[in-house]
Design a protein around this motif. Structure first.
Motif, PDB file in Angstrom:
ATOM      1  N   THR D  49      55.190  41.266  43.733  1.00 16.16           N
ATOM      2  CA  THR D  49      54.145  41.194  42.665  1.00 16.16           C
ATOM      3  C   THR D  49      52.823  41.356  43.044  1.00 16.16           C
ATOM      4  OG1 THR D  49      54.428  38.759  42.952  1.00 16.16           O
ATOM      5  CG2 THR D  49      55.580  39.966  41.268  1.00 16.16           C
ATOM      6  N   LEU D  51      51.421  39.466  45.573  1.00 14.19           N
ATOM      7  CA  LEU D  51      50.745  38.152  45.628  1.00 14.19           C
ATOM      8  C   LEU D  51      50.512  37.949  47.415  1.00 14.19           C
ATOM      9  CD1 LEU D  51      52.699  35.314  43.712  1.00 14.19           C
ATOM     10  CD2 LEU D  51      50.474  36.148  43.505  1.00 14.19           C
ATOM     11  N   ARG D  70      41.366  45.087  43.934  1.00 16.52           N
ATOM     12  CA  ARG D  70      41.419  44.201  42.768  1.00 16.52           C
ATOM     13  C   ARG D  70      41.828  45.084  41.585  1.00 16.52           C
ATOM     14  NH1 ARG D  70      36.814  41.936  40.223  1.00 16.52           N
ATOM     15  NH2 ARG D  70      38.063  41.263  38.484  1.00 16.52           N
ATOM     16  N   GLN D  74      45.639  44.466  39.516  1.00 11.84           N
ATOM     17  CA  GLN D  74      45.726  43.949  38.131  1.00 11.84           C
ATOM     18  C   GLN D  74      46.620  44.662  37.472  1.00 11.84           C
ATOM     19  OE1 GLN D  74      41.674  43.793  36.320  1.00 11.84           O
ATOM     20  NE2 GLN D  74      41.770  41.576  36.320  1.00 11.84           N
ATOM     21  N   ARG D  77      50.206  44.004  38.292  1.00 14.52           N
ATOM     22  CA  ARG D  77      50.564  42.733  37.665  1.00 14.52           C
ATOM     23  C   ARG D  77      50.789  42.796  36.272  1.00 14.52           C
ATOM     24  NH1 ARG D  77      47.025  39.607  41.473  1.00 14.52           N
ATOM     25  NH2 ARG D  77      47.982  39.411  43.373  1.00 14.52           N
ATOM     26  N   ARG D  78      50.071  43.618  35.784  1.00 17.69           N
ATOM     27  CA  ARG D  78      50.273  43.937  34.294  1.00 17.69           C
ATOM     28  C   ARG D  78      51.551  44.313  33.912  1.00 17.69           C
ATOM     29  NH1 ARG D  78      51.449  45.590  30.266  1.00 17.69           N
ATOM     30  NH2 ARG D  78      50.549  46.777  28.812  1.00 17.69           N
ATOM     31  N   PHE D  82      56.103  38.014  36.736  1.00 20.12           N
ATOM     32  CA  PHE D  82      56.943  37.111  37.633  1.00 20.12           C
ATOM     33  C   PHE D  82      56.698  35.831  37.118  1.00 20.12           C
ATOM     34  CE2 PHE D  82      56.613  34.804  41.812  1.00 20.12           C
ATOM     35  CZ  PHE D  82      57.962  34.540  42.119  1.00 20.12           C
ATOM     36  N   TYR D 102      47.656  33.282  27.008  1.00 18.26           N
ATOM     37  CA  TYR D 102      46.754  33.503  28.174  1.00 18.26           C
ATOM     38  C   TYR D 102      46.596  34.873  28.561  1.00 18.26           C
ATOM     39  CZ  TYR D 102      44.465  32.441  32.641  1.00 18.26           C
ATOM     40  OH  TYR D 102      43.884  32.481  33.703  1.00 18.26           O
ATOM     41  N   GLY D 103      47.813  35.346  28.884  1.00 17.51           N
ATOM     42  CA  GLY D 103      48.028  36.814  29.782  1.00 17.51           C
ATOM     43  C   GLY D 103      47.401  37.737  28.971  1.00 17.51           C
ATOM     44  N   GLN D 106      43.466  37.312  29.061  1.00 18.40           N
ATOM     45  CA  GLN D 106      42.979  37.523  30.388  1.00 18.40           C
ATOM     46  C   GLN D 106      42.830  39.317  30.300  1.00 18.40           C
ATOM     47  OE1 GLN D 106      41.825  35.853  32.559  1.00 18.40           O
ATOM     48  NE2 GLN D 106      41.752  34.123  31.294  1.00 18.40           N
ATOM     49  N   LEU D 107      43.927  40.076  29.625  1.00 17.22           N
ATOM     50  CA  LEU D 107      43.934  41.522  29.728  1.00 17.22           C
ATOM     51  C   LEU D 107      42.841  42.055  28.965  1.00 17.22           C
ATOM     52  CD1 LEU D 107      47.567  42.191  29.948  1.00 17.22           C
ATOM     53  CD2 LEU D 107      46.009  42.547  31.927  1.00 17.22           C
ATOM     54  N   GLY D 150      55.251  33.890  28.187  1.00 16.43           N
ATOM     55  CA  GLY D 150      53.995  33.795  28.627  1.00 16.43           C
ATOM     56  C   GLY D 150      54.077  35.127  29.404  1.00 16.43           C
ATOM     57  N   MET D 154      52.903  39.810  27.816  1.00 20.78           N
ATOM     58  CA  MET D 154      51.841  40.957  28.387  1.00 20.78           C
ATOM     59  C   MET D 154      52.702  42.054  28.667  1.00 20.78           C
ATOM     60  SD  MET D 154      50.610  38.601  31.657  1.00 20.78           S
ATOM     61  CE  MET D 154      49.451  39.794  32.283  1.00 20.78           C
TER      62      MET D 154
END
Lengths: 220, 266, 230, 266
Positions: D49, D51, D70, D74, D77-78, D82, D102-103, D106-107, D150, D154
């Motif tokens: 993922t 991280l 970055r 992004q 992870r989209r 995870f 939330y996800g 944020q996108l 959650g 996404m």
């Protein structure tokens, strides 16, 4: 935080009696406070580094730690060295600069000796030391509790931050704020269960019970 | 011997968590408590350990009823050790050794005898080598065993474990089964809740089945698994295989061995 | 409400990131030994008094100990949350005012000292010899001033939220003023003495400190409203 | 298709968490990751993922290597969602609906489209009726599904689940298996770690076996379980029974049914 803590309980001196380590580091600390002089700074920093190295702590970590206060010290001594004389005219003389230098030296040397102690002494030993110094028992109990809880909250914090990162949260201040609020509320929710655990184990009195090795005495 | 006499438990919001629980827990047995989430397993344990007072009914030990006075509760909890599901709630001293010694010291034992008890408990739980570490440096399985050691050091007569195998890997589950059997051999009573009936089948003498707050069954495995169970519960593999082969294997290894023999014989 | 708290906390962290930590926490070894000892001696009576009130509270209600432990741990984690570096930063104890309103000023002295102790020993931020001076500004002067304001405004019949704002504002400003004064006393200016030196130390951080104080005031007010609801 | 090319991961204190991991994850498969605690499962997921950045080696998607910038992270992870082990810390918004939204928010999606995506994800996970509840009011099984929702909102291509069935009762485990199969039908890849090989056997197409940081095996079940496994791992009951009976049942029900038939036939 975790780095310092892990360094302390993984150091070669982790099981050494805390009073012996204090007997080495604290005099250095007081020496640097009283003898405010560049020469003393040099002496103390070398001694402290040797102690840290001997204790098996990474010197890179130690130097990295010392660099942080170095920046703060510089910012802090500027007002000592310079003073305003009237509107927008800055004044400095030999004495004030001299004072700034000795203060910076003393601060750096004492930071060096304090960090040498922190990096080789797990916090549990510091709690034990407090007990020997006859600090009030309630204070020690609270300190022991806070120590344990700090790491639990820290674990939670890492998880919330990670969960937000994974869902495309942008690292930064808002994320920290959200984490803080969530940690607070979720901790309140757990309070009942924690109190149960305390009841079951008979109370929350901290009774120190560890045994240490010594630098010079062989273990029985 | 612990007796539960028509225990009822009603939460402030009106939900009935336990309905008329009547049963007896003999000493020296190993009991597995089964039931889906929300069936009242945790509430039952809270009553057993005196953390909650029943709305109606009473709980007694060898005929002596628990009065919920501080002194009596203290004595009661000295004899019943409770290991909670989340070990983080339970470990609060700065190092493992101090944490395991914590209970005995709170009971007023001397440091020497507390240390002896703690060392023995840590050895039994296999965490002796971690004694000087802080709890946050341990893995999930180690934390769980540290929590058990903390309870074992007080040498209670009854161990109550809330979902002890949740999140453990098979190797650690085996260690846990061994630990339960060690306690049993020392004459202790062990009561553990779980969602994994195969895990329970490896060690349990008796089963309690809870469903929506009622104690549906409390009996030996041969009885419990022969009758129909509440829908959400499984029958252990080993029990089924044993029934088909006419034997009573307890572990996976034995069951498969017997199955293989039966199949080749035929 | 939750969202408002998150927002205010975010602004607070943001403002805090512009403050030089040295200004709020006096570094180990920075003060001459005479002053270090002096501030220790001044702080100790308050500490003992605080411990006595805490002991009384714990004797009456043993569950309070757990709560106090968590309050301390939470204040520490909050102060270390912002910057993920080796040393951590952000020195101001968020929630001095909230703690004072909940536990009283004397108890806050003990809690504040514990937080400062952990900052010194786990974050290498602040110091042991200067702990007395830091504790006096942050854990004695701040809470006691806050408590005075809180009582006064409460008597005047002010609403809890508004009261919390002023309490937190005063706690913050007093802490900052006392720190500047401590530094000025230890290092008086050649030309203007203590007073000039004080203006110098205070002046450097005036802008961020006042906005920080306003922000912490709003944050505390929001938190008080939230706690009242739950 | 995700490719791991000789991934090594060394912690600051020198422990090697992963050693030379080489493998390919095809899209649309269901992979179970097995291995005892500390064998590197979580670390592997952290690398998948993004991280953590590997000490050596690289990870790529359809031939495009992850750069750890970055923007790229992004995007990565989209596409790869995870679900962590502990849902408590993952559900950080005041209500379930806000958390699931939330996800997408944020996108940078609009509120409308975020709400549509969230509603669909909540429906798929069977928690639609809980949308206005705060996370702490949910049961363990519901929390887990909310955490999955959650991530599902996404709409990632790959779901990575860390021990999703830990602490769930059998009924909730069955719901989880159904959910995994739903994702699979929609063409998603699912990768889940677990300690319960019987649970894995019900849904997994492929198995990854980790041992002390090395990827010991990555293959179909028929291959993986025919060869000797690292000591701490079990062979699924259903696989053993299937082998003895000459069939391939996946669930407990099927396996026992087949066993019964075979036994009566003989």
């Amino acid at each position: 935080m975790n780095v310092l803590n892990r360094a302390a309980y993984n150091s070669r001196f982790a099981r050494i009696h805390p009073a012996e380590k204090a007997a080495i580091c604290l005099p250095m600390l007081f020496l640097s406070l009283i003898w405010r002089d560049p020469a003393a700074t040099f002496f103390v920093v070398i001694m402290a580094s040797m102690f840290v190295f001997w204790g098996g702590v990474s010197l890179i970590l130690y130097i990295r730690l010392l660099l942080a206060p170095a920046a703060f010290i510089l910012a802090g001594v500027l007002p000592i060295a310079f003073s305003f004389e009237g509107w927008l005219s800055i004044y400095a003389n030999k004495e004030s600069i001299q004072e700034a230098v000795t203060t910076a030296c003393a601060a750096f040397a004492s930071a060096a000796s304090l960090y040498a102690f922190i990096l080789t002494t797990p916090f549990t030993q510091i709690i034990w030391l407090m007990n020997v110094c006859k600090l009030p028992s309630l204070f020690i109990e609270i300190v022991a509790l806070v120590y344990r809880f700090i790491f639990q909250l820290w674990e939670k914090k890492s998880e919330v931050i990670m969960a937000q990162t994974l869902r495309s949260g942008r690292p930064g201040i808002q994320m920290a704020a959200r984490a803080a609020v969530h940690i607070f509320t979720s901790t309140l929710m757990e309070m009942n269960e924690r109190q149960h655990a305390v009841d079951l184990r008979g109370g929350l009195d901290y009774i120190p019970s560890s045994e240490w090795q010594s630098f010079w005495r062989k273990k029985k | 011997m612990i007796e539960l006499k028509s225990i009822c438990s009603v939460y402030p919001d009106g939900t009935e968590a336990l309905k008329q629980i009547n049963t007896t827990i003999k000493s020296g047995v190993k009991i597995a408590v089964l039931g889906e989430s929300g069936s009242g397993k945790s509430t039952l344990f809270h009553h057993l350990t005196g953390l909650m007072q029943p709305t109606a009914g009473a709980i007694s030990w060898d005929g002596k009823e628990l009065t919920y006075k501080r002194k009596h509760l203290q004595k009661w909890r000295r004899r019943i050790g409770f290991v909670m599901q989340n070990p983080d709630m339970q470990l609060f001293a700065p190092t493992i050794e101090e944490d395991v010694m914590y209970g005995p010291l709170q009971l007023g034992w001397t440091k020497e005898s507390a240390r002896i008890a703690a060392t023995e408990a840590m050895k039994a739980c296999g965490i002796d080598h971690l004694r000087h570490k802080p709890p946050h440096a341990l893995s999930a399985g180690e934390k769980k065993r540290a929590a058990i050691a903390g309870v074992a050091a007080m040498n209670p007569d009854v161990f109550v474990l809330d979902e002890p195998e949740a999140g453990l890997d098979p190797a650690n589950v085996q260690k846990l089964v061994a630990l339960i059997n060690t306690f049993h051999q020392r004459g202790k009573t062990v009561i553990a809740s779980t969602h994994h009936v195969d895990f329970a089948y490896e060690w349990a003498d008796e089963y309690m089945i809870l469903n929506e707050g009622s104690l549906v069954k409390h009996d030996r495995p041969s009885v419990v698994f022969s009758e129909p169970l509440p829908s959400a519960l499984d029958i252990p593999w080993a029990f089924e295989i044993g029934r088909l082969c006419g034997e009573t294997p307890l572990t996976k290894k034995d069951a498969l061995c017997i199955l293989r023999q039966t199949m080749t014989k035929m | 409400m939750n969202k408002l708290i998150i927002l205010l906390l975010a602004v607070f962290f943001w403002l805090n990131s512009y403050t030089e930590p040295a200004a709020m926490h006096i570094m180990e070894g920075f003060l001459p030994i005479g002053w270090a000892v002096f501030w220790w001696i001044v702080t100790i009576p308050f500490f003992l008094w605080g411990l006595k009130t805490l002991k009384k509270a714990v004797d009456e209600n043993p569950e309070a100990k757990l709560m106090i432990g968590f309050a301390g741990a939470f204040a520490f984690v909050l102060s270390a949350l912002k910057i993920p570096s080796v040393t951590g930063s952000s020195s101001h104890p968020v929630g001095t005012a909230l703690g004072t309103m909940m536990f009283g000023p004397a108890a806050m002295t003990v809690l504040g000292m514990i937080v400062l102790l952990f900052q010194a020993l786990l974050l290498a931020h602040g110091g042991i010899t200067t702990l007395g001076a830091n504790a006096f500004s942050m854990a004695v002067a701040g809470p006691f001033a806050a408590y005075a304001v809180y009582r006064m405004l409460k008597k005047a019949g002010m609403k809890a939220g508004t009261n919390a704002f002023f309490t937190a504002f005063v706690a913050n400003i007093v802490t900052y003023t006392v720190t500047s004064l401590q530094l000025a006393l230890a290092f008086p200016s050649e030309t203007g003495g203590v007073y000039a030196s004080f203006l110098e130390f205070a002046g450097i951080f005036a802008v961020t400190q006042v906005s920080l104080a306003v922000c912490e005031g709003l944050l505390t007010a929001a938190a008080v409203n939230w706690l009242e609801k739950h």
